[in-house]
Structure formats: structure tokens, C-alpha cells
Design a protein around this motif. Structure first.
Motif, PDB file in Angstrom:
ATOM      1  N   ASP A 140       9.024   1.143  -3.390  1.00  0.00           N
ATOM      2  CA  ASP A 140      10.839   1.421  -3.750  1.00  0.00           C
ATOM      3  C   ASP A 140      11.259   1.119  -2.375  1.00  0.00           C
ATOM      4  OD1 ASP A 140      10.383   0.524  -6.263  1.00  0.00           O
ATOM      5  OD2 ASP A 140      10.663   2.931  -6.574  1.00  0.00           O
ATOM      6  N   GLY A 141      10.616   2.290  -1.789  1.00  0.00           N
ATOM      7  CA  GLY A 141      10.961   2.689  -0.052  1.00  0.00           C
ATOM      8  C   GLY A 141      10.892   0.725   1.034  1.00  0.00           C
ATOM      9  N   LEU A 142       9.785  -0.017   0.946  1.00  0.00           N
ATOM     10  CA  LEU A 142       9.553  -1.217   1.200  1.00  0.00           C
ATOM     11  C   LEU A 142      11.514  -1.328   0.857  1.00  0.00           C
ATOM     12  CD1 LEU A 142       5.617  -1.971   1.722  1.00  0.00           C
ATOM     13  CD2 LEU A 142       7.714  -1.133   3.353  1.00  0.00           C
ATOM     14  N   ARG A 143      11.566  -1.945  -0.661  1.00  0.00           N
ATOM     15  CA  ARG A 143      12.343  -2.918  -0.575  1.00  0.00           C
ATOM     16  C   ARG A 143      13.510  -2.046  -0.883  1.00  0.00           C
ATOM     17  NH1 ARG A 143       8.667  -3.335  -6.482  1.00  0.00           N
ATOM     18  NH2 ARG A 143       7.941  -5.056  -6.047  1.00  0.00           N
ATOM     19  N   GLU A 144      13.365  -0.957  -0.452  1.00  0.00           N
ATOM     20  CA  GLU A 144      14.654  -0.927  -0.051  1.00  0.00           C
ATOM     21  C   GLU A 144      15.326  -0.770   1.388  1.00  0.00           C
ATOM     22  OE1 GLU A 144      15.239   3.616  -1.023  1.00  0.00           O
ATOM     23  OE2 GLU A 144      15.022   3.132  -3.237  1.00  0.00           O
ATOM     24  N   VAL A 145      14.370  -1.068   2.087  1.00  0.00           N
ATOM     25  CA  VAL A 145      14.663  -1.387   3.541  1.00  0.00           C
ATOM     26  C   VAL A 145      15.032  -2.769   4.043  1.00  0.00           C
ATOM     27  CG1 VAL A 145      13.586   0.374   4.720  1.00  0.00           C
ATOM     28  CG2 VAL A 145      12.051  -1.224   4.571  1.00  0.00           C
ATOM     29  N   GLY A 146      14.545  -3.707   2.861  1.00  0.00           N
ATOM     30  CA  GLY A 146      14.757  -4.853   2.907  1.00  0.00           C
ATOM     31  C   GLY A 146      14.017  -6.267   2.513  1.00  0.00           C
ATOM     32  N   ALA A 147      12.885  -5.712   2.864  1.00  0.00           N
ATOM     33  CA  ALA A 147      11.181  -5.866   2.198  1.00  0.00           C
ATOM     34  C   ALA A 147      10.981  -7.412   1.241  1.00  0.00           C
ATOM     35  CB  ALA A 147      10.305  -5.673   1.871  1.00  0.00           C
ATOM     36  N   ASN A 148      10.327  -7.932   0.633  1.00  0.00           N
ATOM     37  CA  ASN A 148      10.098  -8.914  -0.829  1.00  0.00           C
ATOM     38  C   ASN A 148       8.923  -8.230  -0.408  1.00  0.00           C
ATOM     39  OD1 ASN A 148       9.528 -10.601  -2.547  1.00  0.00           O
ATOM     40  ND2 ASN A 148      10.330 -12.226  -1.404  1.00  0.00           N
ATOM     41  N   VAL A 149       8.213  -8.019  -1.950  1.00  0.00           N
ATOM     42  CA  VAL A 149       7.552  -7.177  -2.215  1.00  0.00           C
ATOM     43  C   VAL A 149       6.709  -7.463  -3.494  1.00  0.00           C
ATOM     44  CG1 VAL A 149       6.013  -5.262  -1.956  1.00  0.00           C
ATOM     45  CG2 VAL A 149       8.003  -4.802  -0.769  1.00  0.00           C
ATOM     46  N   HIS A 150       4.881  -7.754  -2.755  1.00  0.00           N
ATOM     47  CA  HIS A 150       4.356  -8.409  -4.189  1.00  0.00           C
ATOM     48  C   HIS A 150       3.278  -7.207  -3.821  1.00  0.00           C
ATOM     49  CE1 HIS A 150       0.771 -10.341  -5.758  1.00  0.00           C
ATOM     50  NE2 HIS A 150       2.152 -10.239  -6.795  1.00  0.00           N
ATOM     51  N   GLU A 151       2.638  -6.810  -4.811  1.00  0.00           N
ATOM     52  CA  GLU A 151       1.098  -5.733  -4.872  1.00  0.00           C
ATOM     53  C   GLU A 151       0.527  -6.312  -5.757  1.00  0.00           C
ATOM     54  OE1 GLU A 151       0.387  -1.491  -6.511  1.00  0.00           O
ATOM     55  OE2 GLU A 151       1.788  -2.610  -7.939  1.00  0.00           O
ATOM     56  N   THR A 152      -1.258  -6.232  -4.273  1.00  0.00           N
ATOM     57  CA  THR A 152      -1.836  -6.448  -5.648  1.00  0.00           C
ATOM     58  C   THR A 152      -3.361  -5.370  -5.548  1.00  0.00           C
ATOM     59  OG1 THR A 152      -2.843  -8.924  -4.017  1.00  0.00           O
ATOM     60  CG2 THR A 152      -4.284  -7.532  -4.862  1.00  0.00           C
ATOM     61  N   VAL A 153      -3.373  -5.240  -6.726  1.00  0.00           N
ATOM     62  CA  VAL A 153      -4.030  -4.068  -7.144  1.00  0.00           C
ATOM     63  C   VAL A 153      -5.394  -4.697  -6.564  1.00  0.00           C
ATOM     64  CG1 VAL A 153      -5.636  -2.790  -8.874  1.00  0.00           C
ATOM     65  CG2 VAL A 153      -2.279  -3.792  -9.207  1.00  0.00           C
ATOM     66  N   LEU A 154      -6.371  -3.564  -5.696  1.00  0.00           N
ATOM     67  CA  LEU A 154      -7.555  -4.447  -5.357  1.00  0.00           C
ATOM     68  C   LEU A 154      -8.867  -3.084  -6.332  1.00  0.00           C
ATOM     69  CD1 LEU A 154      -7.197  -3.332  -1.182  1.00  0.00           C
ATOM     70  CD2 LEU A 154      -7.256  -5.459  -2.947  1.00  0.00           C
ATOM     71  N   TYR A 155      -8.476  -1.899  -6.748  1.00  0.00           N
ATOM     72  CA  TYR A 155      -9.530  -1.338  -7.062  1.00  0.00           C
ATOM     73  C   TYR A 155      -8.573  -0.086  -8.221  1.00  0.00           C
ATOM     74  CZ  TYR A 155      -8.385   1.524  -3.334  1.00  0.00           C
ATOM     75  OH  TYR A 155      -7.740   2.717  -2.769  1.00  0.00           O
ATOM     76  N   ARG A 156      -9.778  -0.398  -9.232  1.00  0.00           N
ATOM     77  CA  ARG A 156      -8.843   0.845 -10.047  1.00  0.00           C
ATOM     78  C   ARG A 156      -9.432   2.331 -10.402  1.00  0.00           C
ATOM     79  NH1 ARG A 156      -8.999  -3.235 -13.879  1.00  0.00           N
ATOM     80  NH2 ARG A 156     -11.526  -3.748 -14.291  1.00  0.00           N
TER      81      ARG A 156
END
Length: 255
Positions: A140-156
Motif C-alpha cells: 500500500d505504501g509503495l502504491r501511495e508514492v506512485g509505484a505500479n506494484v506486483h507481488e510474488t509469493v516465494l514461500y509460505r
């Protein structure tokens, strides 16, 4: 002189637990190792070649040494993307794997990294690679400062079978201190206590002991479950957490 204290630690049963035990022993404490986390890799890795629409990823964020090790084993590299790491251990692991680390926040937290990258990532494509229990604060913080964010889940992160002996000790008043290193360790401790039918007694036992947590999010989780927090180190590292918890439980007296 510092008196011995029994200190429960909940790190994964690998070199991190071994290092934690060694550190606590060097501080004059009696470690109570009770792993509350186990790593299950998902097999996914960040796609830095393109972002799914022909655009390249500008920045990759790694949040843990575990994540770095999983990616290194998979032969992944950031390519031309800039690399940011949360904390010196993560950065050191990335450098050891042959990566160039471009950014490490002074405050080793998600909000610390957002503050470091604010004004830099506006309009960038940012890939965050981490566990399935990562905080929304970072995305959320990165999006608020203008980034286009994608998350990759490496591990559970899952609770190991058979964990929870420390909950019985807490319920019986046999722990002097505990070191919670994430919100998930708090939640898994309470789940293990519930399984053993000692949740209420375990929480009461923690509130008679010294409770150390590694940062504000973990503190909020603990306090939301009625656990009083005594120690939050200035820097979010296990070394500082353990030292502060032992000192609080058994202060050093000078004759």
C-alpha cells in the motif's frame, strides 16, 4: 552479575534458530527453542524480463534472507532491475549471492523502505518478492508514492507439527522472557496454546514474564490478544531484541 533466565525463541528450525540459541547462551540465558515457523517454497520467482505487458520491471524488493536463499537456489537474478532489501541480513545474503544491492532503509521495516523509496519510485514497476504473510504496509505504501506494484509469493510460512512446548512452560510460569520476531509467531504461539488447552494460562504467564517483540506491527498483534509488551528494540534485529529482553528480565548489577 546477570542471572540466568529462560527465554523462549520461535525462529525456524535452521541456522536462524542455531544462531539464536548461541546468542542467548552468550548472554547468560537458558534458551527455550520452540520453532513456530516453517518455510514451504511455492516455486514462484519474480519475472524481471517483463511485467506481463512487454514492460520491464524497474525495481525488485526482497524482504528476507530466506527469500534471497530461495531465489539464489532457483538461479534467479534481478537482471537490469534495481534491487532493494529490507535489513542488513537480507542485503548481505543478496550480495553473497552475487547481486548488487542499491537500497537498504535505515529503518528495517516496510514503512522504512517506503520512506527510503518515496520520490524515487513514482511511475516505476516494482516487484515485491516475499512470504505469504507479508504486511500490506509495504504494498500500500509503495502504491501511495506512485509505484505500479506486483507481488510474488516465494514461500509460505506454516506452524511446524509438534510446536508449542513453550506455551505449556508459559502457562506454568516457567518462562522469564520470550522473543516474538513477527506477528505470525505470536499467532502461532496462541494457536499452539489453544490446541493444548492452555491459551488463557499461557497469556497470563507471558504477562508475568518479559515479552519482547521485533517491531510495531508485532507489538500491535500481541497487544490485540491481551499480551503486554515490555521490549521493542530500536532496530528490528534479533540480536537487539534478545539482548534487550534478557537485560529487562535480569538486569546487570554492578557491585
Amino acid at each position: 552479575m546477570t542471572r540466568d533466565v529462560h527465554v523462549a525463541v520461535f525462529r525456524p528450525d535452521d541456522e536462524r534458530m542455531a544462531e539464536a540459541v548461541e546468542l542467548l547462551e552468550s548472554l547468560g540465558a537458558v534458551p527455550v527453542p520452540d520453532p513456530m515457523l516453517e518455510v514451504e517454497p511455492t516455486g514462484a520467482v519474480p519475472n524481471t524480463g517483463n511485467a506481463g505487458d512487454g514492460a520491464s520491471v524497474d525495481l525488485v524488493v526482497l524482504t528476507s534472507k530466506t527469500g534471497v536463499e530461495i531465489l539464489d537456489k532457483a538461479g534467479w537474478t534481478p537482471g537490469t532491475a534495481t534491487l532493494a532489501c529490507i535489513g542488513p541480513r537480507t542485503a548481505a545474503a543478496a550480495r553473497a549471492a552475487g547481486c548488487t544491492v542499491d537500497a537498504v532503509p535505515e529503518e528495517y521495516t516496510s514503512s522504512g523502505l517506503v520512506s527510503t523509496l518515496e520520490g524515487v519510485v513514482d511511475g516505476m514497476r516494482v516487484e515485491v518478492a516475499r512470504s505469504d504473510h507479508g504486511s500490506d504496509v509495504l504494498l500500500d505504501g509503495l502504491r501511495e508514492v506512485g509505484a505500479n506494484v506486483h507481488e510474488t509469493v516465494l514461500y509460505r510460512l506454516v506452524r511446524p507439527e509438534g510446536s508449542g512446548q513453550s506455551t505449556v512452560m508459559a502457562a506454568g510460569g516457567d518462562l522469564d522472557a520470550v522473543c516474538f520476531t513477527s506477528s505470525l509467531t505470536v499467532e502461532n504461539f496462541l494457536a499452539a496454546a489453544e490446541e493444548r488447552g492452555v491459551r488463557e494460562e499461557a497469556v497470563a504467564g507471558l504477562n508475568r514474564a518479559v515479552v519482547g517483540v521485533i517491531g510495531a506491527p508485532t507489538r500491535e498483534t500481541a497487544e490485540s490478544h491481551g499480551i503486554r509488551v515490555d521490549v521493542v528494540p530500536d532496530n528490528a534485529t534479533f540480536d537487539e531484541l534478545a539482548a534487550a529482553a534478557v537485560e529487562e528480565a535480569a538486569p546487570t548489577y554492578h557491585e
